[in-house]
Design an enzyme around this catalytic site. Structure first.
Site, mmCIF file in Angstrom:
data_model
loop_
_atom_site.group_PDB
_atom_site.id
_atom_site.type_symbol
_atom_site.label_atom_id
_atom_site.label_comp_id
_atom_site.label_asym_id
_atom_site.label_seq_id
_atom_site.Cartn_x
_atom_site.Cartn_y
_atom_site.Cartn_z
ATOM 1 N N GLU A 460 1.009 -1.120 -0.017
ATOM 2 C CA GLU A 460 0.300 -0.082 -0.200
ATOM 3 C C GLU A 460 0.830 1.268 -0.065
ATOM 4 O OE1 GLU A 460 -2.924 0.415 3.337
ATOM 5 O OE2 GLU A 460 -3.372 2.287 2.709
ATOM 6 N N ASN A 515 -4.323 5.141 -2.100
ATOM 7 C CA ASN A 515 -5.450 5.659 -1.326
ATOM 8 C C ASN A 515 -5.866 6.756 -2.187
ATOM 9 O OD1 ASN A 515 -5.737 4.319 1.380
ATOM 10 N ND2 ASN A 515 -3.333 4.850 1.242
ATOM 11 N N GLU A 547 -7.653 2.548 -3.372
ATOM 12 C CA GLU A 547 -8.476 2.045 -2.213
ATOM 13 C C GLU A 547 -9.420 3.283 -1.747
ATOM 14 O OE1 GLU A 547 -6.073 1.401 1.220
ATOM 15 O OE2 GLU A 547 -4.995 -0.386 0.246
ATOM 16 N N ASP A 577 -11.610 0.472 1.496
ATOM 17 C CA ASP A 577 -10.610 0.809 2.756
ATOM 18 C C ASP A 577 -11.439 0.959 3.988
ATOM 19 O OD1 ASP A 577 -8.362 1.075 4.201
ATOM 20 O OD2 ASP A 577 -7.620 2.893 2.999
ATOM 21 N N GLU A 634 -6.179 -5.007 8.390
ATOM 22 C CA GLU A 634 -5.246 -4.151 8.472
ATOM 23 C C GLU A 634 -4.763 -4.025 9.999
ATOM 24 O OE1 GLU A 634 -6.137 -0.245 5.943
ATOM 25 O OE2 GLU A 634 -7.778 -0.555 7.357
HETATM 26 P P1 C2E Z 1 -5.007 3.856 5.701
HETATM 27 O O1 C2E Z 1 -5.487 3.871 4.381
HETATM 28 O O2 C2E Z 1 -6.208 2.757 6.597
HETATM 29 O O3 C2E Z 1 -3.600 3.367 5.931
HETATM 30 C C1 C2E Z 1 -3.240 2.339 6.963
HETATM 31 C C2 C2E Z 1 -2.692 3.043 8.072
HETATM 32 O O4 C2E Z 1 -2.435 2.152 9.035
HETATM 33 C C3 C2E Z 1 -1.351 3.902 7.912
HETATM 34 O O5 C2E Z 1 -1.078 4.767 8.464
HETATM 35 C C4 C2E Z 1 -0.341 2.729 8.447
HETATM 36 O O6 C2E Z 1 0.916 3.252 8.685
HETATM 37 C C5 C2E Z 1 -1.276 2.201 9.596
HETATM 38 N N1 C2E Z 1 -0.754 0.898 9.993
HETATM 39 C C6 C2E Z 1 -0.426 -0.138 8.934
HETATM 40 N N2 C2E Z 1 -0.141 -1.152 9.920
HETATM 41 C C7 C2E Z 1 -0.420 -0.873 11.026
HETATM 42 C C8 C2E Z 1 -0.380 -1.513 12.232
HETATM 43 O O7 C2E Z 1 0.108 -2.758 12.231
HETATM 44 N N3 C2E Z 1 -0.581 -0.774 13.540
HETATM 45 C C9 C2E Z 1 -0.880 0.410 13.638
HETATM 46 N N4 C2E Z 1 -1.193 0.771 14.807
HETATM 47 N N5 C2E Z 1 -1.022 1.171 12.332
HETATM 48 C C10 C2E Z 1 -0.700 0.455 11.269
HETATM 49 P P2 C2E Z 1 -0.728 6.154 7.694
HETATM 50 O O8 C2E Z 1 0.527 5.918 7.097
HETATM 51 O O9 C2E Z 1 -0.454 7.199 8.864
HETATM 52 O O10 C2E Z 1 -1.905 6.520 7.060
HETATM 53 C C11 C2E Z 1 -3.002 6.883 7.699
HETATM 54 C C12 C2E Z 1 -4.082 7.175 6.801
HETATM 55 O O11 C2E Z 1 -3.782 8.566 5.963
HETATM 56 C C13 C2E Z 1 -4.370 6.559 5.857
HETATM 57 O O12 C2E Z 1 -5.110 5.193 6.281
HETATM 58 C C14 C2E Z 1 -5.034 7.050 4.570
HETATM 59 O O13 C2E Z 1 -6.496 6.691 4.976
HETATM 60 C C15 C2E Z 1 -4.288 8.491 4.566
HETATM 61 N N6 C2E Z 1 -3.450 8.359 3.442
HETATM 62 C C16 C2E Z 1 -2.040 8.093 3.581
HETATM 63 N N7 C2E Z 1 -1.739 8.398 2.346
HETATM 64 C C17 C2E Z 1 -2.641 8.711 1.649
HETATM 65 C C18 C2E Z 1 -2.798 9.106 0.325
HETATM 66 O O14 C2E Z 1 -1.703 9.069 -0.475
HETATM 67 N N8 C2E Z 1 -3.902 9.598 -0.239
HETATM 68 C C19 C2E Z 1 -5.006 9.523 0.630
HETATM 69 N N9 C2E Z 1 -6.068 10.056 0.166
HETATM 70 N N10 C2E Z 1 -5.078 9.277 1.763
HETATM 71 C C20 C2E Z 1 -3.779 8.628 2.426
HETATM 72 MG MG MG Z 2 -5.720 2.494 2.804
HETATM 73 MG MG MG Z 3 -7.462 1.702 6.041
#
Ligand code: C2E
Ligand code: MG
Ligand code: MG
Length: 695
Positions: A460, A515, A547, A577, A634
């Protein structure tokens, strides 16, 4: 002119003359006001005013004429013929009404003056018909010049009268109109009478059928009295109606038509009054800003009728629980406000907010559905947080925003630090717009693995922002900011391009999930943009997965469905998602052709501690399997979670157990190592060591 003057002065009785002038002045003043009304009212009521203007105007002309005739000092007048006398009254009422009608049918055209001309000519018609009604013991003659001038004066001043009302240019125009009306009647009459010569003749006439001066005088008085009485009563009724409708309009202006509670203006007025009443006491006024959580979802999923029902029910319930000094109003949409006077402690404001929140939380029934909605509440206190109404509202809004950010369903009081936070958000939004050019953004990748074989199935793409001063800013902070400012479209395009380009360089052709924000899925240009990116970067559509969250779907279901179909036609896969966090997950699954369901990490976190979470995970897997859609869990952090998920039938996992999101270079190293040493895939311990080494 001299002849007219001498006619007025020497040939008329001054007492009757004064009476005629008074009748004319009073009658003209009332007439022009009635005519002005005709032009300013509409439909049915307009006809009423027109009839009254015609009656009073015509009656005034007629009465003035006959009172002036009574003033005319001549022993030769034997009396008045009743039929013609009455006909002259009807004639002048008809022409005056017609004149006013014509003049009132236009706002700008010549018809305004044409109506006046009809009015003026009507005065002449009445005058000469009325003169025919007089029986004289002699023969009379009219001087044509005076007759012509009398008619010209009548017509010209009639036109001026309607002109002053129809085209006013000063606030005194209606005086001008009344003056012109008087001149039209007066000049017409006396100019005509100046050209009137009577030669006595000793003739015998049947005088018994004639009306005497006294009877005519009494008749004139009765006609005028009746007309003015009618006008007076009508005006009184009109004033009452006006007062009632002004009350009605005032109510409409201050209340919300849907819920019947105070609207923004009504709330502003209430607050101003409450503040001024508290100015010389030590009490506070609490101002609450209330925003319903997920109201939009109810509207989108169940329709506007359901949304309206919810708003009406909540408004009614809250209004019912208000005590003295409390009020509740609606600003629009799902934004409400509440106020409470005589508050002495912050606790009282909190209790008031809690009372409202508890009422909002009570289920609302709609057809077969029961809505359980909650709200985010913020409050400010007068005078602690501000002394002006708009300041208090703004600060309550800030506190409400904070409550919303904390997940909603809570009450938060304003705090000065919130101002700083808002300013920071603005600064961050500004910085973000330059982040792409400055090269501060980077796409990280997190592995997605098979729950049984642990084999890497894809990654991802997760955006990272290396802020020069703040260091790493998490996407949870800057993605919502980008969504608010519409910068998300540019940002989303950049991430997609970057991820596709980098994916083409990886040693293994695994898929990449990107995403997509809610705003992007509503953009009709979005599929074309994805297509162009695939062509430019050369990535196979089969390797791209997009997603989409539920909030991105339900804002405009039909449009989003259309866009999703176009994307699928490109060969791109669509994943749902954060499944389980939305409002209508089941119906969404049925309606949208998803290729994958991603269970939100909150549920995975609780599979061993919360029965609710494990039930959701279990039922989602069963449902998805029955629909033939693969499930990815996830946030998998422990072996126990992995075991549970794989036992339940979940095919894919993503989480810290397999690795944190990593830069492209690290991912490439892992993929290369994987290719070289495939045996690592079978050994989770070794695999984690590789992941740790590169992250
Ligand atoms: P998401 O799409 O649900 O991404 C998964 C989030 O869960 C990611 O946080 C990831 O680092 C975190 N994660 C993955 N495995 C674990 C785990 O085992 N434990 C915990 N506690 N967390 C885990 P991240 O990278 O901080 O991203 C947060 C949200 O920001 C994402 O949720 C997504 O909704 C958004 N996001 C990130 N990049 C993009 C992007 O390029 N475009 C858009 N529109 N949204 C983005
Ligand atoms: Mg995602
Ligand atoms: Mg997610």
């Amino acid at each position: 002119m001299l002849r007219i003057m001498s006619c007025v002065i020497y040939e008329h009785d001054p007492v009757f003359l004064v009476l005629a002038v008074v009748t004319l002045l009073f009658g003209s003043a009332v007439t022009v006001r009635l005519f002005a009304r005709v032009r300013r009212t509409d439909k049915a009521i307009r006809r009423l005013w027109l009839t009254l203007a015609g009656l009073i105007g015509g009656g005034t002309i007629w009465s003035t004429h006959f009172v002036a005739m009574l003033a005319y000092e001549s022993d030769l007048i034997l009396g008045f013929e009743p039929v013609l006398t009455v006909i002259s009254l009807f004639l002048v009422v008809a022409t005056t009404t017609l004149g006013f009608y014509v003049a009132s049918t236009s706002r700008h055209s010549y018809r305004i003056e044409l109506g006046g001309l009809i009015l003026g000519l009507g005065i002449g018609l009445m005058h000469y018909t009325g003169m025919r009604a007089i029986y004289l013991s002699g023969i009379y003659e009219w001087d044509t010049t005076f007759v012509v001038f009398s008619i010209i004066f009548g017509g010209a001043f009639g036109m001026l009268a309607t002109n002053r009302i129809g085209r006013p240019n000063t606030r005194y125009s209606h005086y001008g109109a009344a003056g012109a009306f008087c001149l039209a009647v007066g000049l017409m009459h006396f100019t005509g009478m100046s050209g009137f010569t009577l030669t006595p003749l000793d003739i015998e006439l049947e005088v018994t059928r004639l009306v005497s001066d006294e009877i005519l005088g009494a008749g004139v008085l009765i006609v005028m009295a009746l007309l003015f009485l009618t006008t007076f009563i009508t005006s009184m009724l009109d004033l009452k109606n006006a007062a009632e409708s002004s009350e009605h309009y005032k109510h409409l202006a201050l209340h919300d038509p849907l819920t019947g509670i105070a609207n923004r203006l009504g709330c502003d007025q209430y607050l101003e009054k409450a503040l001024s009443e508290t100015a010389d006491s030590v009490a506070n006024v609490a101002v609450l800003s209330i925003d319903l959580d997920r109201y939009k979802t109810v509207n989108d999923v169940h329709g506007h009728a359901a949304g309206d029902h919810l708003l009406r029910t909540l408004s009614q319930r809250i209004t019912d629980i208000l005590d003295n000094g409390e009020m509740f109003g609606r600003f629009g949409g799902d934004e409400f406000t509440a106020m409470k006077s005589d508050v002495f402690t912050e606790r009282e404001a909190l209790d008031f907010g809690r009372k409202i929140l508890d009422t909002i939380r009570e289920p609302v029934l709609w057809k077969e559905t029961s809505f359980e909605i909650c709200a985010s509440v913020g409050f400010s206190l007068f005078p602690r947080d501000g002394i002006k109404p708009f300041e208090l509202m703004e600060k309550a809004d800030l506190a409400m925003d904070r409550a919303k950010m904390q997940g909603g369903n809570c009450i938060i009081g304003y705090d000065e630090k919130m101002d700083t936070a808002v300013k920071e958000r603005h600064v961050l939004a500004m910085d973000l717009t330059n982040a792409i050019e400055k090269g501060e953004l980077e796409v990280y990748y997190q592995l997605q693995n098979d729950a049984n074989s642990r084999e890497i199935s894809g990654v991802e793409a997760l955006l990272r922002w290396h802020h020069p001063e703040r260091g790493m800013v998490p996407p949870d902070i800057f993605i919502p900011i980008a969504e608010e400012t519409d910068f998300i479209n540019i940002l989303g395009k950049w991430v997609l391009h970057q991820a596709c380009k980098e994916a083409c360089e990886w040693p293994r052709a695994i898929s990449v999930a990107v995403n997509i924000a809610a705003k992007q899925t509503c953009d009709p240009e979005f599929p074309a943009m994805v297509h162009e990116t695939l062509l430019k970067t050369g990535l196979s559509p089969a390797r791209l997965e997009l997603e989409i969250t539920e909030s991105g779907i339900i804002s405009d279901t039909a449009q989003t469905l259309h866009i999703i179909r176009q994307l699928k036609n490109l060969g791109v896969r669509i994943a749902m998602d954060d499944y389980g966090t939305g409002y209508s997950s089941l119906s969404t699954l049925q309606n949208f052709p998803f290729d994958k369901i991603k269970i939100d990490r909150e549920f995975v976190k609780g599979i061993h501690t919360s029965r609710h979470s494990s039930a959701i995970v279990r039922s989602t897997v069963i449902l998805a399997n029955s629909l033939d859609i693969p499930v990815l869990a996830e946030g998998v952090e422990t072996e126990d979670q992995l075991t549970f998920l794989s036992e339940q039938g979940c095919q894919l996992v993503q989480g810290f157990l397999f690795g944190k999101p990593m830069p492209n270079a690290d991912l490439k190293a892992i993929l290369a190592a994987r290719q070289d040493r495939d045996f690592v895939a079978d050994d989770p311990v070794l695999q984690r060591q590789v992941v740790r080494r590169v992250s």
